[in-house]
Design a protein around this motif. Structure first.
Motif, short mmCIF file in Angstrom:
data_model
loop_
_atom_site.label_atom_id
_atom_site.label_comp_id
_atom_site.label_asym_id
_atom_site.label_seq_id
_atom_site.Cartn_x
_atom_site.Cartn_y
_atom_site.Cartn_z
N SER B 47 0.83 -1.21 0.00
CA SER B 47 0.00 0.00 0.00
C SER B 47 0.87 1.26 0.00
O SER B 47 0.56 2.24 -0.68
CB SER B 47 -0.93 0.02 1.21
OG SER B 47 -1.83 -1.06 1.14
N GLN B 89 -7.45 0.47 -0.69
CA GLN B 89 -7.84 -0.63 0.18
C GLN B 89 -9.01 -0.23 1.09
O GLN B 89 -9.95 -0.97 1.28
CB GLN B 89 -6.63 -0.99 1.04
CG GLN B 89 -6.79 -2.23 1.87
CD GLN B 89 -5.44 -2.67 2.44
OE1 GLN B 89 -4.46 -1.94 2.41
NE2 GLN B 89 -5.40 -3.88 2.95
N ASP B 173 -6.02 -1.60 -4.79
CA ASP B 173 -5.40 -2.10 -3.57
C ASP B 173 -6.37 -3.04 -2.88
O ASP B 173 -7.34 -2.61 -2.27
CB ASP B 173 -5.02 -0.93 -2.66
CG ASP B 173 -4.10 -1.36 -1.53
OD1 ASP B 173 -3.93 -2.58 -1.35
OD2 ASP B 173 -3.56 -0.48 -0.84
N GLU B 174 -6.11 -4.33 -2.99
CA GLU B 174 -6.96 -5.38 -2.42
C GLU B 174 -8.43 -5.15 -2.72
O GLU B 174 -9.24 -4.99 -1.81
CB GLU B 174 -6.74 -5.44 -0.90
CG GLU B 174 -5.27 -5.46 -0.57
CD GLU B 174 -4.90 -6.45 0.50
OE1 GLU B 174 -5.72 -7.35 0.78
OE2 GLU B 174 -3.79 -6.34 1.02
MG LIG Z 1 -2.16 -2.59 2.21
#
Ligand SMILES: [Mg+2]
Ligand SMILES: Nc1ncnc2c1ncn2[C@@H]1O[C@H](COP(=O)(O)OP(=O)(O)OP(=O)(O)O)[C@@H](O)[C@H]1O
Lengths: 323, 251
Positions: B47, B89, B173-174
């Motif tokens: 991240s 995320q 991000d994810e």
């Molecule tokens: Mg992360």
């Protein structure tokens, strides 16, 4: 499961479209209640009298609500309110009153700038920063004046512009209040800036990652909050023609209460200026109405306290169910 | 534009958070129309790396090149202006705002009335409805609050928004945290659509199976250090999982 929750939220989401619905309903109920109970309540003289105190509280409430929606508090508004009155009287007694008003508003704006800068630089909650500012300004004012009242004997330009009667008990401050309500409502709901205000209060990390300058938004709103308090204070002192350092004590809580009653979230990210408008009206109506039915003044506090709790509870409920 | 020149190159990036070194001399590149899987365990620095690329904060050391031109982003706004769109995320939407207000956040269209410019609500709602339709979400109106959407629907809107604004590089991000199997498949479709429309994608995940079907290449991070970089043809998904787990890498 999802289907079910959606179906339940359907009527609520329609109410959500009209976030002022609750406060307008509450206001109407209480208004009718007092009109029936107190014979002198529903008279033009009395209603414009309510309008007058509501305008001063309401202009402050607009600023508070605007800032609260961006996720910050301002407790110093009540001190700024009294401070503005003092500066205005002091200056207005020696220079042109319009110039005095402008300087007063600039000074108020500077306090807002300071509030914002302290909050963001020191990274302390605005609740604390502005609590400190509230006490600091009030203390300085008390110390310098020794608690004495000062009278205004300057020209009539600003008094005429702000608060001298224009017939049937109406005053220019009523017009200012309505105009500012419309203006800030437009800014909040119809401009890019308004969208940034919501996002900043709603989730500042997201706002920032979408390119919103959240510190600037907050700073501007701190300044607006102080400016509006300064204007409210200027209106009040022009109405009384005297300034006293104890003016407006406790008014910050009335303004916050009005905003919350009007549907503004204490946690930021949601609220309306029209709601704040009616919130302030609800407060003023209760205050005057209770006096007119002969209830001791203390009841006002109790009444308002109960309504704030109810309003905040409804806000939370709506949020859980709908948002 | 030459196909083999990278779209984005991050060179020798280091970043500290106080005493913690989140990134240590990491270099990655993303080529045109490629999906890069960025893998690594919790706290590996994934991240942090993409936040630097998205302009959330600057690197302490290292350079970023966009189309081989050195760039310095001092805010997310500048990165967005270059066509770097990020779906973070922690999600990229404000729950207590409506879909259409979220969609255009920071880039609201306006129309002028005299000297004042007001939000073009009509355009916002229409364009937003169109994208909602395109990504295949069924909501009644773009004026619904984001909070009523499911996780997958939110990701779909975030990706749809990025593509709407002409993302050249889409960073995810994810994006599949807490998504159902069906929603996960949907997100993979959206990523493929993004690549087909000409964008490059950086896809961060713990779960190799999520990214394996769409990725062209992989980069592995471990404790702030790049421990591996390889094309999909070089390793099976199972081998990659093995590498992430044992974090031995192949460099
Ligand atoms: Mg992360
Ligand atoms: N804002 C911050 N302040 C201090 N430390 C941070 C900050 N952001 C990240 N870190 C630290 O940097 C390291 C890398 O974090 P990062 O979020 O980049 O990991 P990640 O690979 O994304 O992990 P995850 O898979 O859990 O999301 C961690 O040790 C984390 O605690």
């Amino acid at each position: 499961m999802r289907r079910v929750t959606r179906n339940i939220s359907l009527p609520l989401s329609q109410i959500r479209r009209w976030p002022e619905f609750g406060v307008i309903l509450a206001f109407s109920t209480i208004f009718i209640f007092f009109s029936v109970l107190a014979p002198m309540f529903f008279t033009i003289r009395n209603l414009t009298g309510i309008f007058t105190i509501v305008s001063e509280l309401g202009i402050m409430t607009i600023g508070i609500a605007f800032l609260m929606i961006a996720g910050e508090f301002d407790l110093s508004v009540s001190s700024v309110y009294a401070f503005a009155g003092f500066i205005f009287v002091t200056l207005g007694n020696s220079i042109n009153s319009l110039l005095a008003l402008i300087i007063t508003l600039v000074a108020a704006g500077c306090i807002g700038f300071l509030n914002g800068t302290i909050t963001m630089r020191a990274r302390i909650p605005s609740f604390i920063a502005t609590l400190g500012m509230m006490m600091f300004i009030r203390g300085i004012m008390m110390a310098i004046t020794g608690g004495r009242t000062v009278a205004y004997h300057g020209d009539l330009i600003v008094p005429t512009l702000l608060t001298r009667f224009i017939g049937h008990g109406f005053r220019p401050s009523h017009v200012w209040f309505v105009a500012l309500t419309v203006l800030f409502s437009l800014i909040l709901t119809r401009t890019r800036y308004g969208n940034w205000v919501f996002a900043t209060g709603g989730r500042k990390e997201v706002a920032r990652s979408m390119g919103v300058n959240i510190n600037r938004v907050k700073l501007i709103n701190f300044i607006i909050s102080s400016l509006m308090a300064g204007l409210a204070g200027s209106i009040a002192i022009n109405r009384f023609s005297v300034a006293n350092p104890s003016f407006g004590i406790g008014m910050e809580l009335e303004a916050i209460a009005s905003a919350v009653i009007g549907g503004t979230f204490l946690t930021g990210g949601h609220g309306t200026i029209i709601g704040a408008f009616f919130g302030a009206f609800l407060m003023g109506t209760i205050r005057i109405g209770l006096i007119m039915v002969g209830a001791p003044a203390y009841w006002y506090m109790a009444f308002v306290g109960a309504i704030v709790i109810i309003a905040a509870t409804i806000n939370i409920k709506l949020r859980r169910l709908e948002m | 534009m030459q196909r083999d020149l990278p779209l984005v190159r991050m060179a020798n990036i280091s970043k500290w958070f106080g005493a913690v070194q989140a990134l240590n001399n990491v270099s990655i590149e993303v080529r045109h129309k490629e999906v890069l899987g960025l893998l690594g365990d919790n706290g590996a620095g994934k991240s942090t790396l993409i936040k630097i690329l998205a302009g959330v904060f600057p690197p302490d050391e290292g350079e970023i090149y966009f189309n081989e031109e050195p760039v310095k982003f001092s805010s997310p706004k500048e990165a967005r202006a270059r066509g770097i769109e990020t779906v973070h995320q922690e999600l990229s939407l404000v729950n207590i705002m409506t879909i259409s207000r979220n969609f255009f956040l920071g880039r609201e269209p306006t129309r002028r009335i005299g000297s004042i410019s007001l939000l073009d609500k009509k355009k916002m709602d229409e364009e937003c409805s169109r994208v909602i339709g395109e990504v295949g979400i069924r909501v009644r109106s773009p004026n619904e609050y984001v909070s009523i959407l499911s996780g997958g629907e939110r990701q779909a809107i975030s990706i749809g928004r990025a593509m709407y604004f002409g993302a050249k590089l889409l960073i995810l991000d994810e994006p599949m945290t807490a998504l159902s199997v069906k929603e996960t498949r949907k997100v993979i479709e959206h990523i493929e659509e993004a690549r087909e429309s000409g964008a490059s994608v950086i896809f961060i995940t713990h779960n190799v199976y999520h990214v394996y079907p769409v990725a062209d290449r992989f980069v592995m991070l471990n404790k702030g250090v790049k421990t591996g970089e390889f094309g999909k043809e070089e390793h099976e998904a199972e081998e990659i999982i093995e590498m992430v787990a044992s974090s031995e890498g192949v460099l």
